[in-house]
Design an enzyme around this catalytic site. Structure first.
Site, short mmCIF file in Angstrom:
data_model
loop_
_atom_site.label_atom_id
_atom_site.label_comp_id
_atom_site.label_asym_id
_atom_site.label_seq_id
_atom_site.Cartn_x
_atom_site.Cartn_y
_atom_site.Cartn_z
N GLY A 1 -6.04 2.23 -13.50
CA GLY A 1 -5.21 3.23 -12.83
C GLY A 1 -4.01 3.68 -13.64
O GLY A 1 -3.55 4.81 -13.51
N ASP B 1 0.24 1.59 -12.24
CA ASP B 1 0.30 2.89 -11.54
C ASP B 1 1.11 2.80 -10.25
O ASP B 1 2.03 3.59 -10.04
CB ASP B 1 -1.13 3.42 -11.27
N ASP C 1 2.44 -1.51 -4.40
CA ASP C 1 2.11 -1.36 -2.98
C ASP C 1 2.48 -2.67 -2.26
O ASP C 1 3.64 -2.87 -1.92
CB ASP C 1 0.63 -1.01 -2.86
N PHE D 1 -2.78 6.76 0.98
CA PHE D 1 -3.68 6.51 -0.14
C PHE D 1 -3.72 7.74 -1.05
O PHE D 1 -4.02 8.85 -0.60
CB PHE D 1 -5.09 6.17 0.34
N VAL D 2 -3.41 7.55 -2.34
CA VAL D 2 -3.34 8.68 -3.27
C VAL D 2 -4.39 8.55 -4.37
O VAL D 2 -4.86 7.45 -4.68
CB VAL D 2 -1.94 8.77 -3.92
N ASP E 1 -7.93 6.27 -8.63
CA ASP E 1 -9.27 6.63 -8.17
C ASP E 1 -9.48 6.33 -6.69
O ASP E 1 -8.71 5.61 -6.06
CB ASP E 1 -10.32 5.83 -8.95
N ARG F 1 -9.96 10.27 -10.98
CA ARG F 1 -8.94 9.85 -11.95
C ARG F 1 -8.47 11.02 -12.80
O ARG F 1 -7.34 11.04 -13.28
CB ARG F 1 -9.50 8.77 -12.88
P1 5GP Z 1 -0.68 -4.10 -4.68
O1 5GP Z 1 -1.22 -5.37 -5.31
O2 5GP Z 1 0.79 -3.85 -4.99
O3 5GP Z 1 -0.98 -4.00 -3.23
O4 5GP Z 1 -1.53 -2.91 -5.23
C1 5GP Z 1 -1.44 -2.48 -6.47
C2 5GP Z 1 -2.72 -1.82 -6.92
O5 5GP Z 1 -3.50 -1.31 -5.86
C3 5GP Z 1 -2.33 -0.64 -7.77
O6 5GP Z 1 -2.22 -1.03 -9.11
C4 5GP Z 1 -3.48 0.30 -7.55
O7 5GP Z 1 -4.47 0.01 -8.49
C5 5GP Z 1 -3.98 -0.03 -6.20
N1 5GP Z 1 -3.47 0.94 -5.20
C6 5GP Z 1 -2.48 0.75 -4.29
N2 5GP Z 1 -2.29 1.85 -3.55
C7 5GP Z 1 -3.17 2.77 -4.00
C8 5GP Z 1 -3.45 4.13 -3.65
O8 5GP Z 1 -2.84 4.75 -2.78
N3 5GP Z 1 -4.44 4.74 -4.37
C9 5GP Z 1 -5.15 4.14 -5.35
N4 5GP Z 1 -6.09 4.85 -5.98
N5 5GP Z 1 -4.91 2.86 -5.71
C10 5GP Z 1 -3.93 2.18 -5.04
MG MG Z 2 -4.10 -1.02 -10.32
#
Ligand code: 5GP
Ligand code: MG
Length: 183
Positions: A50, A106, A109, A158-159, A165, A171
């Protein structure tokens, strides 16, 4: 053969951040990094897939000597919610002892991904560690994660696009957007 940009964009319900705005913000972040690490050689640890476009654009505007290491992390298994089950592919010969590390991803979250990777980097005793993300979601983190460079704060939606992706697609969108519910 002849799919146009309009064709790909038509899967979006709306554009959240357009391509020009992304480029301006990424340039500003690159200048901050160049200023903050003046005199240092950077060891960049970039999380794929990402972060691909963010990292490529950011690094080309950072005016410092650097080494680039990539690792892959996935926790989504194709859906729109994290599975919480983090899979990491760590380069076997990565040695960050004494290095000035810039960790890039990227999206921040829940914080699960970056907190696990930060902990693993800190075990190697780097000289310093800073983290940059293109997007930070406004939500309650499961793990609190320091991130010194944040491109944009966004709502908990969700983006896709600009490297990010949904089920492996979207992407290559030049902007960041929200998908139509049917896509
Ligand atoms: P975390 O571990 O902080 O919950 O999530 C981080 C990873 O989840 C990011 O690096 C990304 O790859 C994926 N992610 C989180 N939110 C989104 C979203 O809205 N869209 C996409 N495509 N990936 C996300
Ligand atoms: Mg990621």
């Amino acid at each position: 053969m002849s799919q146009t940009t309009t064709g790909i964009l038509s899967d979006l319900e709306r554009v959240l951040v357009d391509a020009d705005t992304i480029q301006e913000r990424v340039s500003a972040l690159a200048h901050e990094v160049s200023r903050d690490f003046t005199g240092c050689t950077l060891s960049v640890v970039a999380i794929m897939d990402g972060g691909l476009f963010f990292v490529a654009d950011l690094l080309r505007e950072i005016d410092l000597p650097m080494r680039l290491h990539t690792l892959s992390a996935s926790s989504y298994q194709g859906g729109k919610e994290t599975s919480g089950d983090l899979k990491l592919t760590w380069p076997p010969d990565l040695d960050l002892a004494g290095q000035h590390v810039l960790l890039l991803d990227d999206i921040l979250d829940t914080g699960i991904t970056l907190s696990a990777i930060q902990a693993r980097i800190l075990e190697q005793n780097p000289a310093s560690l800073r983290t940059g993300v293109l997007l930070s979601k406004k939500r309650r983190r499961i793990r609190e994660v320091p991130a010194e460079y944040v491109g944009f704060e966004i709502e908990d939606e969700f983006v896709v696009g600009y490297g990010m992706d949904y089920q492996g697609r979207f992407r290559n969108l030049p902007c960041i957007g929200i998908l139509r519910p049917t896509s």
